[in-house]
Design a protein around this motif. Sequence first.
Motif, short mmCIF file in Angstrom:
data_model
loop_
_atom_site.label_atom_id
_atom_site.label_comp_id
_atom_site.label_asym_id
_atom_site.label_seq_id
_atom_site.Cartn_x
_atom_site.Cartn_y
_atom_site.Cartn_z
N LEU A 67 0.87 -1.16 0.00
CA LEU A 67 0.00 0.00 0.00
C LEU A 67 0.91 1.21 0.00
O LEU A 67 1.63 1.46 0.97
CB LEU A 67 -0.90 -0.01 1.24
N MET A 68 0.91 1.94 -1.12
CA MET A 68 1.82 3.07 -1.28
C MET A 68 1.04 4.37 -1.16
O MET A 68 -0.05 4.50 -1.70
CB MET A 68 2.53 2.99 -2.61
N TYR A 69 1.65 5.32 -0.45
CA TYR A 69 1.05 6.63 -0.25
C TYR A 69 1.98 7.71 -0.79
O TYR A 69 3.20 7.65 -0.57
CB TYR A 69 0.88 6.92 1.24
N ILE A 81 5.71 6.89 0.84
CA ILE A 81 5.90 5.99 1.97
C ILE A 81 4.97 4.80 1.76
O ILE A 81 3.90 4.96 1.17
CB ILE A 81 5.65 6.71 3.32
N ARG A 82 5.40 3.63 2.20
CA ARG A 82 4.60 2.44 1.93
C ARG A 82 4.51 1.52 3.12
O ARG A 82 5.35 1.54 4.01
CB ARG A 82 5.16 1.67 0.74
N MET A 96 10.44 4.53 2.62
CA MET A 96 10.01 5.83 2.13
C MET A 96 11.13 6.51 1.38
O MET A 96 12.29 6.14 1.49
CB MET A 96 9.52 6.72 3.27
N TRP A 97 10.74 7.50 0.61
CA TRP A 97 11.71 8.42 0.01
C TRP A 97 11.09 9.81 -0.05
O TRP A 97 9.88 9.95 -0.14
CB TRP A 97 12.20 7.96 -1.36
N LEU A 98 11.95 10.80 0.03
CA LEU A 98 11.56 12.19 -0.10
C LEU A 98 12.44 12.86 -1.14
O LEU A 98 13.61 12.50 -1.29
CB LEU A 98 11.73 12.95 1.22
N GLY A 99 11.87 13.85 -1.83
CA GLY A 99 12.68 14.67 -2.72
C GLY A 99 13.73 15.41 -1.91
O GLY A 99 13.53 15.73 -0.73
#
Length: 172
Positions: A67-69, A81-82, A96-99
């Motif tokens: 389930l990806m958000y 985030i998943r 997760m990853w962020l720019g």
Amino acid sequence: MTREVRLAPIGEHNLEPLLSVAVAETEPDEVMPPVEAPAGWSQARRDAFREFYRANFGGLTGPTGNLMYAIIQDGDVVGMIRLGRRAEPGTLETGMWLGKSTRGQGIGLIALRLLLAEAIEAGACRVVAETRSDNLPALNLLRRCGAVFCEDGAAIRAEIRLGVNEAPAGAW
């Protein structure tokens, strides 16, 4: 300054904004599995990104069990985030990853806390994450959410207990 951070399930409506952030502020190997394609954000990698995220639209009960958000800050997509099913009963995995422009601002901590609430709603009793010993931002974030760490060389497994009863046998 107060920031509104929220999570929104990834679907067609936010897939292109997610790709835009990925292309502008990450490297492909930070946000998707490796693919045979020219280096950088080639058209083949962009197409593979879309395919990878679309394959996960089914959520925890779908074929990939993810389930990806999209992480939304002040109305803009800034990362992902998943939650993912694990073989261990009552256990979900996160990543997760962020720019790059939003890293180090507390957005990841807010997103992880929101995700932990989603995990509780899904019936999980623990959330795990896997990272490397040199990924200090991830380790600090996980520690702030109560993670306990288990090291295996450079690999680290973090476990966050959610304070709910153990899941019944056969959960997930």
